[in-house]
Design a protein around this motif. Structure first.
Motif, PDB file in Angstrom:
ATOM      1  N   GLN A 126       0.710  -1.440   0.004  1.00  0.00           N
ATOM      2  CA  GLN A 126      -0.072  -0.174  -0.370  1.00  0.00           C
ATOM      3  C   GLN A 126       0.519   1.361  -0.029  1.00  0.00           C
ATOM      4  N   ARG A 127       2.344   1.126   0.646  1.00  0.00           N
ATOM      5  CA  ARG A 127       2.866   2.450   0.865  1.00  0.00           C
ATOM      6  C   ARG A 127       3.810   2.144  -0.566  1.00  0.00           C
ATOM      7  N   LEU A 128       3.919   1.341  -1.043  1.00  0.00           N
ATOM      8  CA  LEU A 128       4.692   1.743  -2.599  1.00  0.00           C
ATOM      9  C   LEU A 128       3.870   1.808  -3.512  1.00  0.00           C
ATOM     10  N   CYS A 129       2.714   1.750  -3.771  1.00  0.00           N
ATOM     11  CA  CYS A 129       1.047   1.924  -4.063  1.00  0.00           C
ATOM     12  C   CYS A 129       1.426   4.131  -4.272  1.00  0.00           C
ATOM     13  N   VAL A 130       1.163   4.671  -3.032  1.00  0.00           N
ATOM     14  CA  VAL A 130       1.349   5.604  -2.720  1.00  0.00           C
ATOM     15  C   VAL A 130       1.892   6.459  -3.347  1.00  0.00           C
ATOM     16  N   ILE A 131       3.390   5.988  -2.995  1.00  0.00           N
ATOM     17  CA  ILE A 131       4.187   6.485  -3.358  1.00  0.00           C
ATOM     18  C   ILE A 131       4.753   6.316  -5.061  1.00  0.00           C
ATOM     19  N   ALA A 132       3.881   4.915  -5.626  1.00  0.00           N
ATOM     20  CA  ALA A 132       4.003   5.455  -7.132  1.00  0.00           C
ATOM     21  C   ALA A 132       3.015   6.170  -7.929  1.00  0.00           C
ATOM     22  N   LEU A 133       2.076   6.753  -6.854  1.00  0.00           N
ATOM     23  CA  LEU A 133       0.681   7.344  -7.318  1.00  0.00           C
ATOM     24  C   LEU A 133       1.071   9.072  -6.955  1.00  0.00           C
ATOM     25  N   GLU A 134       2.499   9.633  -6.167  1.00  0.00           N
ATOM     26  CA  GLU A 134       2.666  10.672  -6.167  1.00  0.00           C
ATOM     27  C   GLU A 134       3.410  10.661  -7.007  1.00  0.00           C
ATOM     28  N   GLU A 135       4.299   9.739  -7.482  1.00  0.00           N
ATOM     29  CA  GLU A 135       5.602  10.485  -8.323  1.00  0.00           C
ATOM     30  C   GLU A 135       4.751  10.293  -9.767  1.00  0.00           C
ATOM     31  N   TYR A 136       3.661   9.496 -10.236  1.00  0.00           N
ATOM     32  CA  TYR A 136       3.390   9.429 -11.479  1.00  0.00           C
ATOM     33  C   TYR A 136       2.372  11.209 -11.615  1.00  0.00           C
ATOM     34  N   SER A 137       1.956  11.475 -10.614  1.00  0.00           N
ATOM     35  CA  SER A 137       1.248  12.744 -10.180  1.00  0.00           C
ATOM     36  C   SER A 137       2.055  14.043 -10.346  1.00  0.00           C
ATOM     37  N   ALA A 138       3.279  14.172 -10.013  1.00  0.00           N
ATOM     38  CA  ALA A 138       3.638  14.514 -10.574  1.00  0.00           C
ATOM     39  C   ALA A 138       4.546  15.162 -11.843  1.00  0.00           C
ATOM     40  N   ALA A 139       4.838  13.710 -12.169  1.00  0.00           N
ATOM     41  CA  ALA A 139       5.514  13.720 -14.017  1.00  0.00           C
ATOM     42  C   ALA A 139       4.618  13.862 -14.800  1.00  0.00           C
ATOM     43  N   ALA A 140       2.960  14.698 -14.294  1.00  0.00           N
ATOM     44  CA  ALA A 140       2.143  14.909 -15.171  1.00  0.00           C
ATOM     45  C   ALA A 140       1.826  16.095 -14.882  1.00  0.00           C
ATOM     46  N   GLU A 141       2.404  16.485 -13.541  1.00  0.00           N
ATOM     47  CA  GLU A 141       1.956  18.268 -13.374  1.00  0.00           C
ATOM     48  C   GLU A 141       3.188  18.600 -14.420  1.00  0.00           C
ATOM     49  N   GLU A 142       4.787  17.976 -13.841  1.00  0.00           N
ATOM     50  CA  GLU A 142       5.654  18.995 -14.831  1.00  0.00           C
ATOM     51  C   GLU A 142       5.689  18.267 -16.196  1.00  0.00           C
ATOM     52  N   GLY A 143       4.864  17.669 -16.939  1.00  0.00           N
ATOM     53  CA  GLY A 143       4.318  18.219 -17.916  1.00  0.00           C
ATOM     54  C   GLY A 143       3.659  18.984 -18.783  1.00  0.00           C
ATOM     55  N   LEU A 144       2.510  19.500 -17.861  1.00  0.00           N
ATOM     56  CA  LEU A 144       1.531  20.180 -17.446  1.00  0.00           C
ATOM     57  C   LEU A 144       2.662  21.593 -17.801  1.00  0.00           C
ATOM     58  N   ALA A 145       3.429  21.419 -16.999  1.00  0.00           N
ATOM     59  CA  ALA A 145       4.382  22.346 -17.446  1.00  0.00           C
ATOM     60  C   ALA A 145       4.874  22.737 -18.034  1.00  0.00           C
ATOM     61  N   HIS A 146       5.333  22.080 -19.376  1.00  0.00           N
ATOM     62  CA  HIS A 146       6.186  22.454 -19.992  1.00  0.00           C
ATOM     63  C   HIS A 146       5.502  22.923 -21.342  1.00  0.00           C
ATOM     64  N   GLY A 147       5.514  23.777 -21.908  1.00  0.00           N
ATOM     65  CA  GLY A 147       5.079  24.756 -22.820  1.00  0.00           C
ATOM     66  C   GLY A 147       4.660  24.332 -23.740  1.00  0.00           C
ATOM     67  N   ASP A 148       5.105  22.938 -24.371  1.00  0.00           N
ATOM     68  CA  ASP A 148       4.668  22.273 -25.709  1.00  0.00           C
ATOM     69  C   ASP A 148       3.831  21.038 -25.392  1.00  0.00           C
ATOM     70  N   PRO A 149       2.804  21.012 -25.342  1.00  0.00           N
ATOM     71  CA  PRO A 149       1.668  20.028 -24.753  1.00  0.00           C
ATOM     72  C   PRO A 149       1.822  19.086 -25.632  1.00  0.00           C
ATOM     73  N   TRP A 150       2.627  18.372 -26.903  1.00  0.00           N
ATOM     74  CA  TRP A 150       3.500  16.933 -27.304  1.00  0.00           C
ATOM     75  C   TRP A 150       4.597  16.709 -26.063  1.00  0.00           C
ATOM     76  N   GLU A 151       5.526  17.342 -25.931  1.00  0.00           N
ATOM     77  CA  GLU A 151       6.328  17.747 -25.346  1.00  0.00           C
ATOM     78  C   GLU A 151       6.382  17.097 -23.709  1.00  0.00           C
ATOM     79  N   GLY A 152       5.115  18.059 -23.445  1.00  0.00           N
ATOM     80  CA  GLY A 152       4.694  17.281 -21.890  1.00  0.00           C
ATOM     81  C   GLY A 152       3.559  16.455 -21.888  1.00  0.00           C
ATOM     82  N   LEU A 153       3.344  15.743 -22.678  1.00  0.00           N
ATOM     83  CA  LEU A 153       3.146  14.422 -22.887  1.00  0.00           C
ATOM     84  C   LEU A 153       4.042  13.570 -23.252  1.00  0.00           C
ATOM     85  N   VAL A 154       4.978  13.546 -23.404  1.00  0.00           N
ATOM     86  CA  VAL A 154       5.677  12.740 -23.927  1.00  0.00           C
ATOM     87  C   VAL A 154       6.667  12.999 -22.531  1.00  0.00           C
ATOM     88  N   HIS A 155       6.779  13.744 -21.610  1.00  0.00           N
ATOM     89  CA  HIS A 155       7.223  13.855 -20.673  1.00  0.00           C
ATOM     90  C   HIS A 155       7.560  12.974 -19.522  1.00  0.00           C
TER      91      HIS A 155
END
Length: 227
Positions: free
Chosen positions: A64-93
């Protein structure tokens, strides 16, 4: 020597052990699936079983702890992607970061542990960020219109599991590790390019729904905690 000074090394050691346990649990899941044993995880982490149980009351709690950490990391990666100026490059990130973050996915333990409220909350946040990424890429005309957020997540799940890397790890072929990682990066880039607009043809079948995720993770006891 103060109590704080005496406690600091013990706390640092406990944190190191925890990181080792979590990494070992991911590796054990990639190798053995949900049948990964506590003894195997402790051995991989280089700690005793007693140390594992002092930190986690059960294997389920560790997962369960492993899942929480993984979900936090997925969220962070998606939010970093949203901060990228290019929509495609953000998705790829987001996709590349999610695939590269660790061995395999957590799919093998779906349905074997209870979904906690914290897991459900982190999952909703991650889903919202990924949906925003996909919507933005669609609006920019960068992502083919028939690709959904679920398509993207399923693709990431498939690419996160590398049979080649798993085989080389079992063989202890560290000499080929860099080449194998490079090959996976290339294959990932090829797959992601298949998501780009315009599409040469329409995708077959109906778009997948989130039940492909939720039905794997839920049981009657925790059906109210997820999508």
């Amino acid at each position: 020597m103060t109590e704080h000074t005496r406690r600091a090394p013990r706390q640092a050691e406990a944190e190191r052990n925890d990181r080792a346990l979590l990494q070992a649990a991911r590796e054990a899941l990639a190798a053995d699936g949900a049948h990964a044993s506590v003894a195997t995880i402790a051995e991989r982490a280089g700690v005793g079983i007693g140390s594992l149980y002092r930190r986690y009351r059960s294997k389920d709690e560790l997962f369960q702890r492993l899942c929480v950490i993984a979900l936090e990391e997925y969220s962070a990666a998606a939010e970093e992607g949203l901060a990228h100026g290019d929509p495609w490059e953000g998705l790829v990130h987001y996709a590349m970061a999610s695939i590269a973050r660790g061995p395999g996915s957590l799919a093998p333990i779906a349905g074997t542990i209870t979904v906690t409220p914290e897991m459900a909350d982190k999952n909703k946040r991650a889903d919202a960020a990924v949906k925003a990424l996909v919507d933005r890429a669609h609006a920019a005309g960068a992502l083919r219109p028939d690709v959904t957020a679920v398509d993207l997540e399923l693709l990431i799940e498939q690419l996160a599991k590398s049979p080649l890397l798993d085989q080389l790890n079992r063989q202890g072929r560290t000499d080929l590790a860099e080449a194998a990682l490079n090959a996976r990066t290339r294959v990932t880039a090829i797959a992601l390019d298949g998501l780009r607009a315009p599409a040469p043809h329409v995708l077959p079948g109906d778009p997948p729904g989130y039940e492909l995720f939720s039905e794997r993770w839920t049981s009657p006891a925790d059906s109210d905690l997820v999508r």
